[in-house]
Scaffold this motif. Structure first.
Motif, mmCIF file in Angstrom:
data_model
loop_
_atom_site.group_PDB
_atom_site.id
_atom_site.type_symbol
_atom_site.label_atom_id
_atom_site.label_comp_id
_atom_site.label_asym_id
_atom_site.label_seq_id
_atom_site.Cartn_x
_atom_site.Cartn_y
_atom_site.Cartn_z
ATOM 1 N N ASP A 53 0.841 -1.198 0.000
ATOM 2 C CA ASP A 53 0.000 0.000 0.000
ATOM 3 C C ASP A 53 0.879 1.252 0.000
ATOM 4 O O ASP A 53 1.583 1.538 0.971
ATOM 5 C CB ASP A 53 -0.907 -0.016 1.235
ATOM 6 C CG ASP A 53 -1.831 1.186 1.307
ATOM 7 O OD1 ASP A 53 -1.960 1.904 0.300
ATOM 8 O OD2 ASP A 53 -2.426 1.416 2.385
ATOM 9 N N PHE A 54 0.825 2.028 -1.083
ATOM 10 C CA PHE A 54 1.633 3.243 -1.205
ATOM 11 C C PHE A 54 1.372 4.199 -0.046
ATOM 12 O O PHE A 54 2.294 4.827 0.493
ATOM 13 C CB PHE A 54 1.325 3.930 -2.538
ATOM 14 C CG PHE A 54 1.880 5.322 -2.654
ATOM 15 C CD1 PHE A 54 3.235 5.544 -2.852
ATOM 16 C CD2 PHE A 54 1.039 6.432 -2.563
ATOM 17 C CE1 PHE A 54 3.750 6.838 -2.957
ATOM 18 C CE2 PHE A 54 1.540 7.723 -2.667
ATOM 19 C CZ PHE A 54 2.900 7.918 -2.863
ATOM 20 N N HIS A 55 0.134 4.306 0.367
ATOM 21 C CA HIS A 55 -0.218 5.275 1.401
ATOM 22 C C HIS A 55 0.251 4.838 2.789
ATOM 23 O O HIS A 55 0.336 5.682 3.693
ATOM 24 C CB HIS A 55 -1.717 5.534 1.384
ATOM 25 C CG HIS A 55 -2.167 6.204 0.116
ATOM 26 N ND1 HIS A 55 -1.941 7.534 -0.138
ATOM 27 C CD2 HIS A 55 -2.778 5.707 -0.991
ATOM 28 C CE1 HIS A 55 -2.413 7.842 -1.332
ATOM 29 N NE2 HIS A 55 -2.925 6.753 -1.870
ATOM 30 N N LEU B 294 -3.873 3.584 11.290
ATOM 31 C CA LEU B 294 -3.672 2.183 10.920
ATOM 32 C C LEU B 294 -4.843 1.294 11.347
ATOM 33 O O LEU B 294 -5.308 0.475 10.546
ATOM 34 C CB LEU B 294 -2.356 1.659 11.484
ATOM 35 C CG LEU B 294 -1.085 2.329 10.945
ATOM 36 C CD1 LEU B 294 0.148 1.727 11.586
ATOM 37 C CD2 LEU B 294 -0.998 2.226 9.433
ATOM 38 N N PRO B 295 -5.338 1.391 12.596
ATOM 39 C CA PRO B 295 -6.504 0.576 12.954
ATOM 40 C C PRO B 295 -7.738 0.858 12.100
ATOM 41 O O PRO B 295 -8.567 -0.020 11.908
ATOM 42 C CB PRO B 295 -6.756 0.952 14.424
ATOM 43 C CG PRO B 295 -5.436 1.382 14.927
ATOM 44 C CD PRO B 295 -4.799 2.096 13.768
ATOM 45 N N LYS B 296 -7.870 2.084 11.602
ATOM 46 C CA LYS B 296 -9.016 2.404 10.765
ATOM 47 C C LYS B 296 -8.818 1.948 9.323
ATOM 48 O O LYS B 296 -9.795 1.650 8.626
ATOM 49 C CB LYS B 296 -9.279 3.917 10.801
ATOM 50 C CG LYS B 296 -9.981 4.396 12.068
ATOM 51 C CD LYS B 296 -10.224 5.892 12.008
ATOM 52 C CE LYS B 296 -11.087 6.346 13.182
ATOM 53 N NZ LYS B 296 -12.488 5.926 13.048
ATOM 54 N N ARG B 297 -7.587 1.860 8.861
ATOM 55 C CA ARG B 297 -7.330 1.519 7.451
ATOM 56 C C ARG B 297 -7.178 0.017 7.233
ATOM 57 O O ARG B 297 -7.555 -0.503 6.178
ATOM 58 C CB ARG B 297 -6.089 2.255 6.949
ATOM 59 C CG ARG B 297 -5.827 2.045 5.438
ATOM 60 C CD ARG B 297 -4.850 3.047 4.903
ATOM 61 N NE ARG B 297 -4.515 2.789 3.500
ATOM 62 C CZ ARG B 297 -5.234 3.193 2.452
ATOM 63 N NH1 ARG B 297 -6.348 3.872 2.659
ATOM 64 N NH2 ARG B 297 -4.844 2.930 1.216
ATOM 65 N N ILE C 130 -1.101 16.130 2.620
ATOM 66 C CA ILE C 130 -1.840 16.469 1.399
ATOM 67 C C ILE C 130 -1.979 15.236 0.500
ATOM 68 O O ILE C 130 -3.028 14.994 -0.099
ATOM 69 C CB ILE C 130 -1.133 17.611 0.647
ATOM 70 C CG1 ILE C 130 -1.232 18.912 1.468
ATOM 71 C CG2 ILE C 130 -1.728 17.807 -0.748
ATOM 72 C CD1 ILE C 130 -0.404 20.047 0.909
ATOM 73 N N ILE C 131 -0.933 14.414 0.422
ATOM 74 C CA ILE C 131 -0.923 13.240 -0.451
ATOM 75 C C ILE C 131 -1.753 12.095 0.114
ATOM 76 O O ILE C 131 -2.380 11.333 -0.626
ATOM 77 C CB ILE C 131 0.533 12.761 -0.672
ATOM 78 C CG1 ILE C 131 1.345 13.855 -1.384
ATOM 79 C CG2 ILE C 131 0.573 11.458 -1.463
ATOM 80 C CD1 ILE C 131 2.829 13.545 -1.451
ATOM 81 N N LEU C 132 -1.806 11.968 1.417
ATOM 82 C CA LEU C 132 -2.339 10.783 2.089
ATOM 83 C C LEU C 132 -3.807 10.518 1.776
ATOM 84 O O LEU C 132 -4.628 11.418 1.734
ATOM 85 C CB LEU C 132 -2.171 10.936 3.603
ATOM 86 C CG LEU C 132 -2.399 9.688 4.465
ATOM 87 C CD1 LEU C 132 -1.317 8.662 4.196
ATOM 88 C CD2 LEU C 132 -2.418 10.070 5.935
ATOM 89 N N LYS C 133 -4.145 9.232 1.548
ATOM 90 C CA LYS C 133 -5.514 8.766 1.402
ATOM 91 C C LYS C 133 -5.853 7.852 2.581
ATOM 92 O O LYS C 133 -5.016 7.086 3.027
ATOM 93 C CB LYS C 133 -5.699 7.994 0.093
ATOM 94 C CG LYS C 133 -5.338 8.786 -1.157
ATOM 95 C CD LYS C 133 -6.283 9.961 -1.372
ATOM 96 C CE LYS C 133 -5.938 10.683 -2.678
ATOM 97 N NZ LYS C 133 -6.789 11.883 -2.876
ATOM 98 N N GLU C 134 -7.108 7.905 3.040
ATOM 99 C CA GLU C 134 -7.467 7.203 4.272
ATOM 100 C C GLU C 134 -8.525 6.119 4.116
ATOM 101 O O GLU C 134 -8.897 5.483 5.095
ATOM 102 C CB GLU C 134 -7.961 8.220 5.311
ATOM 103 C CG GLU C 134 -6.919 9.247 5.707
ATOM 104 C CD GLU C 134 -7.405 10.148 6.824
ATOM 105 O OE1 GLU C 134 -7.518 9.668 7.964
ATOM 106 O OE2 GLU C 134 -7.684 11.326 6.552
#
Length: 441
Positions: free
Chosen positions: A237-239, A356-359, A420-424
């Protein structure tokens, strides 16, 4: 115990508070060293570069320990790993009072980093086991306040013990700090289990309401192919790596400022041990409320960590820059900037560890947390080391930290780019065995 707490869904708050208290004890050990650092530097005749090396080597060992800590938390359970961690860092802290030279101090710092590094990931895994998805942000935010409360109270407590009981000597304080370590082991043994299921089996709590995310990990029951796919959820996962770089920056700013704050106050602003204890605590008093606010914003208002990270990062840049540039003899302005630094630097701390727990599925949170925190902690390793080289030493021995805080502000700017880059959006957990979808309480 049954007379005190009947329901699993109530007892999880007892577990959270105990984990919080135990982690404050963890911070007592490391913060005592940082509080007395300018006086240890004088006693051992250390240069700023050597001080930076001593601060950084702790975080190198701490970072390395994160990876094995996360793996062990998933494999043998978080409680056993925390037992080992507390025992190691308690013994090392007591030995710190007898340090005589740079080499001895270096070895003890490595030992302390290794011991304390095995505490964080298991604690996060335990919280993840006990709390449902919609409460993880607030639970981790409350836990994160342990590293706001501890820096707020430790400088005052340890300097008071040193001043009033040992005539200003810092060495006996480290012997005294072995006592809280023993208390932590007892609290962990008596109040905490790895999962609600274990506590119910012991008859300590009753089975009255489901808790999402509490079962033991089925990782060990998987085939090699299933394990490969499961860990690939974050390894590919890139993010995950964007998040890890954001964590790197967050820890670099936090531990860079925390490591050098007492030296900054004593050498650049000429404070004595009592004044330093007060001003050194100021950022972390406001940090407590900032962390809780960040978790609340994530869970109840914004629904995401990213906006909280942007607010914290953008706000940190100017206040860090100005803090390093302020002249001595302006205590009111200094205190104001310290409070602002405490707010903006710490706003995202609670929410960032809920990412991390949410993703990712709960079965791999321990390993994902260990790896990301292991890499992220390298920020805490690099930052004090670089700062040691940026301190300007005058011909009269005076020290100026202007360049140091410009460096911290630059790292905060990089954290904004990462945010700004991060996806959740949560990743798929379809490769997890069906036990992941079952309720076992």
């Amino acid at each position: 115990m049954n007379k005190i707490v009947k329901k699993a869904w109530n007892y999880r708050y007892v577990v959270l508070v105990v984990l919080w208290l135990v982690y404050i004890i963890n911070y007592f050990d490391r913060m005592a060293v940082l509080t007395f650092l300018p006086f240890i530097q004088e006693d051992l005749n250390l240069t700023p570069v050597e001080v930076g090396q001593l601060a950084s080597v702790f975080f190198f060992a701490y970072a390395a320990a994160q990876i094995s800590a996360g793996y062990l938390a998933d494999k043998i359970g978080p409680k056993k790993v925390m037992y080992i961690a507390i025992l190691v860092f308690t013994v090392i802290t007591a030995l710190t009072g007898a340090v005589k030279n740079f080499t001895q101090f270096l070895l003890l710092r490595i030992g302390l980093g290794f011991g304390e590094g095995h505490h964080f990931a298991p604690a996060i895994r335990a919280i993840n086991n006990w709390f449902p998805q919609n409460e993880k942000g607030r639970a981790t935010s409350f836990f994160a306040t342990s590293w706001a409360v501890a820096p707020a109270i430790v400088p005052v407590i340890v300097t008071s013990i040193s001043f009033y009981f040992f005539g200003g000597d810092w060495r006996p304080v480290f012997y005294v700090l072995a006592i809280p370590g023993a208390v932590a082991i007892f609290l962990l043994w008596f109040f905490v289990s790895n999962t609600p299921k274990e506590m119910i089996a012991k008859g300590r709590i009753s089975k009255e309401q489901d808790i999402d995310g509490q079962d033991d990990s089925p990782i060990e029951k998987m085939s090699k192919e299933e394990k490969r796919k499961t860990y690939g959820l974050f390894l590919k996962d890139f993010h995950f790596y964007v998040y890890t770089l954001l964590l790197f920056c967050q820890l670099a700013v936090y531990w860079g400022t925390t490591t050098w704050l007492t030296s900054f106050l004593v050498t650049q602003h000429g404070m004595n041990i009592k004044e330093m204890g007060f001003f050194g605590s100021a950022p972390y008093i406001i940090a407590f409320f900032a962390m809780l606010l960040g978790g609340w914003l994530m869970d109840k208002v914004l629904g995401r960590m990213k906006p909280v990270a942007l607010i914290g990062g953008i706000g940190s840049i100017p206040v860090l820059w100005m803090l390093g540039a302020i002249d001595s003899g302006k205590p009111a302005l200094l205190l104001t900037l310290l409070l602002l630094v405490g707010f903006f630097v710490n706003l995202n701390f609670g929410s960032i560890y809920a990412f991390l727990p949410k993703r990712y599925p709960k079965e791999i949170v321990g390993s994902a947390t260990g790896l990301s925190n292991g890499i992220g902690q390298l920020g805490a390793f690099v930052s004090p080391l670089v700062a040691g080289y940026l301190v300007t030493v005058g011909a009269d021995g005076s020290q100026d930290f202007g360049n140091v805080f410009i460096f911290f502000a630059s790292v905060a700017a990089l954290s904004v780019v990462c945010a700004i880059i991060l996806k959740e959006k949560p990743v798929s957990d379809s490769v997890i065995p069906t036990v992941n979808q079952e309720k076992v309480i």
